[in-house]
Design a protein around this motif. Sequence first.
Motif, PDB file in Angstrom:
ATOM      1  N   GLU A  17      52.947  36.481  49.440  1.00 29.00           N
ATOM      2  CA  GLU A  17      54.570  36.279  49.415  1.00 29.00           C
ATOM      3  C   GLU A  17      55.237  36.749  48.559  1.00 29.00           C
ATOM      4  N   LEU A  18      54.548  36.857  47.382  1.00 32.34           N
ATOM      5  CA  LEU A  18      55.316  37.729  46.221  1.00 32.34           C
ATOM      6  C   LEU A  18      55.100  39.191  46.122  1.00 32.34           C
ATOM      7  N   GLY A  19      54.581  39.654  47.117  1.00 35.69           N
ATOM      8  CA  GLY A  19      54.693  41.213  47.297  1.00 35.69           C
ATOM      9  C   GLY A  19      53.423  41.861  46.920  1.00 35.69           C
ATOM     10  N   TYR A  20      52.141  41.143  46.696  1.00 39.43           N
ATOM     11  CA  TYR A  20      50.953  41.627  46.207  1.00 39.43           C
ATOM     12  C   TYR A  20      50.160  41.968  47.383  1.00 39.43           C
ATOM     13  N   LEU A 116      47.867  44.532  43.399  1.00 39.79           N
ATOM     14  CA  LEU A 116      46.717  44.124  44.290  1.00 39.79           C
ATOM     15  C   LEU A 116      45.894  42.887  43.618  1.00 39.79           C
ATOM     16  N   VAL A 117      45.655  41.936  44.681  1.00 41.55           N
ATOM     17  CA  VAL A 117      44.723  40.927  44.433  1.00 41.55           C
ATOM     18  C   VAL A 117      43.599  41.080  45.142  1.00 41.55           C
ATOM     19  N   VAL A 118      42.398  40.818  44.302  1.00 44.60           N
ATOM     20  CA  VAL A 118      41.176  41.101  45.211  1.00 44.60           C
ATOM     21  C   VAL A 118      40.093  39.922  44.855  1.00 44.60           C
ATOM     22  N   ASN A 119      39.187  39.551  45.696  1.00 44.25           N
ATOM     23  CA  ASN A 119      38.201  38.587  45.492  1.00 44.25           C
ATOM     24  C   ASN A 119      36.737  39.343  46.127  1.00 44.25           C
ATOM     25  N   GLN A 120      35.800  38.595  45.555  1.00 44.39           N
ATOM     26  CA  GLN A 120      34.432  39.034  46.144  1.00 44.39           C
ATOM     27  C   GLN A 120      34.200  40.375  45.695  1.00 44.39           C
ATOM     28  N   LEU A 121      34.588  40.570  44.110  1.00 50.21           N
ATOM     29  CA  LEU A 121      34.291  41.858  43.580  1.00 50.21           C
ATOM     30  C   LEU A 121      33.074  41.767  42.618  1.00 50.21           C
ATOM     31  N   TYR A 137      44.943  43.190  39.855  1.00 48.81           N
ATOM     32  CA  TYR A 137      44.912  44.549  39.476  1.00 48.81           C
ATOM     33  C   TYR A 137      46.588  45.220  39.350  1.00 48.81           C
ATOM     34  N   ILE A 138      46.825  45.637  38.548  1.00 57.80           N
ATOM     35  CA  ILE A 138      48.038  46.327  38.207  1.00 57.80           C
ATOM     36  C   ILE A 138      47.968  47.790  38.069  1.00 57.80           C
ATOM     37  N   ASN A 139      48.302  48.893  38.962  1.00 56.68           N
ATOM     38  CA  ASN A 139      47.943  50.033  39.071  1.00 56.68           C
ATOM     39  C   ASN A 139      46.489  50.337  38.430  1.00 56.68           C
ATOM     40  N   GLY A 140      45.533  49.612  39.233  1.00 59.75           N
ATOM     41  CA  GLY A 140      44.280  49.897  39.087  1.00 59.75           C
ATOM     42  C   GLY A 140      43.387  49.236  37.929  1.00 59.75           C
ATOM     43  N   ILE A 141      44.245  48.439  37.092  1.00 55.65           N
ATOM     44  CA  ILE A 141      43.749  47.916  35.749  1.00 55.65           C
ATOM     45  C   ILE A 141      43.543  46.526  36.143  1.00 55.65           C
ATOM     46  N   PRO A 142      42.583  45.672  35.843  1.00 52.85           N
ATOM     47  CA  PRO A 142      42.137  44.165  36.070  1.00 52.85           C
ATOM     48  C   PRO A 142      42.750  43.588  34.998  1.00 52.85           C
ATOM     49  N   LEU A 143      44.026  43.236  35.128  1.00 51.34           N
ATOM     50  CA  LEU A 143      45.006  42.583  34.058  1.00 51.34           C
ATOM     51  C   LEU A 143      44.871  41.095  34.023  1.00 51.34           C
ATOM     52  N   ILE A 144      44.659  40.581  35.055  1.00 50.53           N
ATOM     53  CA  ILE A 144      44.385  39.040  35.284  1.00 50.53           C
ATOM     54  C   ILE A 144      43.045  38.602  35.983  1.00 50.53           C
ATOM     55  N   VAL A 145      42.548  37.722  35.442  1.00 50.52           N
ATOM     56  CA  VAL A 145      41.068  37.089  36.188  1.00 50.52           C
ATOM     57  C   VAL A 145      41.285  35.587  36.309  1.00 50.52           C
ATOM     58  N   MET A 146      41.123  35.124  37.564  1.00 51.92           N
ATOM     59  CA  MET A 146      41.115  33.690  37.620  1.00 51.92           C
ATOM     60  C   MET A 146      40.146  33.036  38.148  1.00 51.92           C
ATOM     61  N   GLU A 147      39.781  31.999  37.720  1.00 52.40           N
ATOM     62  CA  GLU A 147      38.316  31.329  37.892  1.00 52.40           C
ATOM     63  C   GLU A 147      38.891  29.819  38.765  1.00 52.40           C
ATOM     64  N   LEU A 148      38.545  29.795  39.995  1.00 49.82           N
ATOM     65  CA  LEU A 148      39.241  28.494  40.804  1.00 49.82           C
ATOM     66  C   LEU A 148      37.910  27.736  41.129  1.00 49.82           C
TER      67      LEU A 148
END
Length: 1009
Positions: A17-20, A116-121, A137-148
């Motif tokens: 919804e935020l455009g990712y 870009l938001v990715v899971n199961q990587l 990922y922003i421009n191919g760089i994993p800037l944020i990691v989330m653990e849920l």
Amino acid sequence: MFTETSFENVVFDYLKELGYEYAHGSELVKEDKEVLLLERLKQALIRLNPNVPISSLLEAIRMMKNFDTNDVFTNNKTFHQYLTEGVEISDFIHGKTEYYRVHLIDYENPANNDFLVVNQLEITEDGSKKIPDVFVYINGIPLIVMELKSTSREEVTIEDAYKQLMNYKNVHIPSLFYYNAFLVISDGVETKAGTITASFDRFMSWKKVNPEDDSVMYQNRWLESLMFGLFHQPRLLDVIKNFILFTPKAKIMAQYHQYYGMKKAISSCEKAVHGDGRAGVVWHTQGSGKSFSMTFLAGNLVKSHVLNNPTLLVITDRNDLDGQLFETFKSASDFLRQTPVRMDSRQEVKDFLGNRQTGGIVFSTIQKFVEETGLLSERHNIVVMVDEAHRTQYGLDGKFDLDKGEMKYGYAKYLREALPNATYIAFTGTPIETTDKSTYGVFGDLIDVYDMTQAVDDGATVKIYYESRLAKVQLDERKLQEIDDEYWSMQVNEGVEDYVVEQSQKQMSRMEQIITHPQRIHEVVSDLIEHYEQRQDLVAGKAMIVAYSRKAAWAMYQEIMAQRPEWKNKVRMVMTSNNQDEEEMAKLIGNKNTQKQYEAEFRDVNSDFKIVIVVDMWLTGFDVPSLDTMYIDKPMKAHNLMQAIARVNRVYEGKTGGLVVDYIGLKKELFDALKTYTNRDQDKIQENEEAKRLALDYIEVLRNMFHYFDYSDFFTESDRRRYELIRDGAEYVQLNEKRKAQFMDTTKRLKDVFKICTSLLDKQMKQEVSYFIAVRSFIMKTNKTGTPDLKEVNNRISKMLEEAILGDEVLVLTEAGSSDNFDLLTEENLQKLQAMPQKNIAANILMRVMKEKVDSLKKVNLVKSKEFSEKLQRILEQYNNRHDEEDVYLVLEELIKLKDAILISIEEGTQLDLTYEEKAFFDVLTEDLEILETMDREVLLMIAKDLAKVINDTIKETGDEWYKSERAQAKMRTKIKRLLRKYDYPPNKSEQAINHVLEQAELQCMSMR
């Protein structure tokens, strides 16, 4: 069941919804060991750096992949510089060396970046393969990691998510975190963000989406507020670039109140430079990170194009305050793009400002600005940041001194005369009194408020408790006020105006004689030692004694040594040196180097130095998170008092609150000071008697629970017998789940308040508490996987309890809420429920059945579901406000009436010759009561039947997932609109009816799947 995969899908929906863009890990082309998405990175760099040759871009990527060390923090710091400032490249092109700066992100145009938001990587490093939950990922760089962690698994907590990320960082896949901007952890209930160096208690929620929002808007919706607040693309990039800084040992990210508050402050400063120079006042309560807020502001003002490379002058009112803030700024020199300097003399300030036109960050105290200072600079690009602004230091108005026969002015007048065109902004940790117009006159209106209540709610600070002890000094109220006023004057003007200090000391001499009387000192110290010895091992044993004067402090120290000579390394005095001190006292105080050594020792939780005696020093700007007790034997008031007691409100592991122990009679001053805070802050300092009352209540509950188990030998018998009683007590508690649940919950609550009120309990009660806590510990240790916090599993235990109690009854509610079980609530069974002695459990059973039934109604009838949900909510509120069994009985009656109303509603359709589906559409059409008044009932029944047919026919054409297609939705909407027009349904009511019919149709489709 709502699994972690389900939870991930919620996060993806928010980010989409935020455009990712979304991608499953299996869709991405990359090597298992590679954490960068190299092709996306390459394409982004080409797009963002059109004038840089491809060879230089590839060199930038090579530098991003290859670091000089294996240290996560060092590499993360290096990469953050690449991220915010670009990668500097030298390249040999056409026979000569060219230099380029390769930008990794377009901060000015967020849409120009690849989100870009990715899971199961899968990430593999040194043979260890891990799959973190979510990457951004922003421009191919994993800037944020989330653990849920799954919302529905009560035994799994948000802290488990934190520990998992730390294991990834420290052990399994550290290279992933070279590129990390920040981390996010969530269990659906709590959602928090923090950096790679943040401890768990420093991961914080993001409680606003927009600056003007009230955090109450998002109560219990912290996932939503963090997603839409922090991950809004322009804001995310702003936070990464402008609100993350590094100190030598830590990476600091602005909390939500710091981000929004400093954004307002930046805007205010930029407006004020073209106005009257008054940017305003920022009030962020003590302990909420005010020093870092000021640092974030300074770093952003330095980069402001409007301010044109400004010079920042940071003003404090004390050398110790100046030192604390200066060290914070100095530790963030990279972020500030320069090293701050500290001025020790008036001439140094004059030379610094007079010899430059731009740049520079200089620290000084307000006392250096006096009449003879004169004009320093007429530049407009100077910003004066004042810490702890209050009227006595900064008043512009003159005051006639009767003794001197001359007009005296506050320092603000001379500061303004020295820098007439500067921009002024003030920070305070305590509110400026409502009667104090002069501070606002100097600095302007309030820019932002972050009050004590919000800080406690956010976990940024802990609650402060208050306890009144013996040896109060009783003086005439008017005289006490007069002495306090003069003492206040001495504090803020110490060492500047000799006549003020002398006059103050004269008027205080009588009080000092009373306070330092040997008998009183003996009584106070004896009580203080006893109190401390009961508390010292509960957190870290750190305590601060605030003495009335140097003489009083020395007398207290000598008395402590007389009573506890073995405490020689435990107790220190911290104050400025004075030539009048006797030799032994002077040796103890030492010099500035001694004070720095004491600071380091007191901050060290493992050092022997546990108790510090102060008069003025360390009462502002000195943070020791493990400090949890303050003993006050000195009159204070207003913001001085609030600043002092805030020394004990810092967050520290195991610390449930800070305790202020009053030996001088400060209760009136304390609550008077609180009146200047927001109204909701006034209950944030609680008397210690309240903690004692709670403890006694919990002890009584536990005694009743152990009514049939005799543990009295625990207080008299051998260690072996004590051990047996602990072991057997644990067995007794676990005989049934109800008893165990209540015991674990009550003992946890008791532990929390016991830390605060232990000094108020007698010896027998303390031993009794230690027994109950020992039993709790035994139970915890016998669990293989550890026992989760019982506050988190109360609902599960409650349901198990319901089933156990009703096992012999006709009702079996293991699947309460299904139509079969709803039908089980016959008159006979309802009578059995009403007859149960456990009225609260009966009410909980009925509410559970009703809630699930109402939720199931939503699938077939949106309008009725909403109506019954509101009724159930009112009943729930009635139950929560119960006072006795009669109230619970009334709730039972209301629930039974609700059950009858639901049954009547279900039967209404049959009476009207309508199917369930048709009845739902009839209720939608007649939701607006005006429709029933203006249209014939028979016509409405015909519309409902036709609607059901039209919708079913359309679904056959478009498929049962029509609501996922905009084209199919439009087709459905058109047919409904034509049908309503055919029957002359009022046009002004049509739009709402169409929307609700579509919503009802979608719910019915989903329920059939």
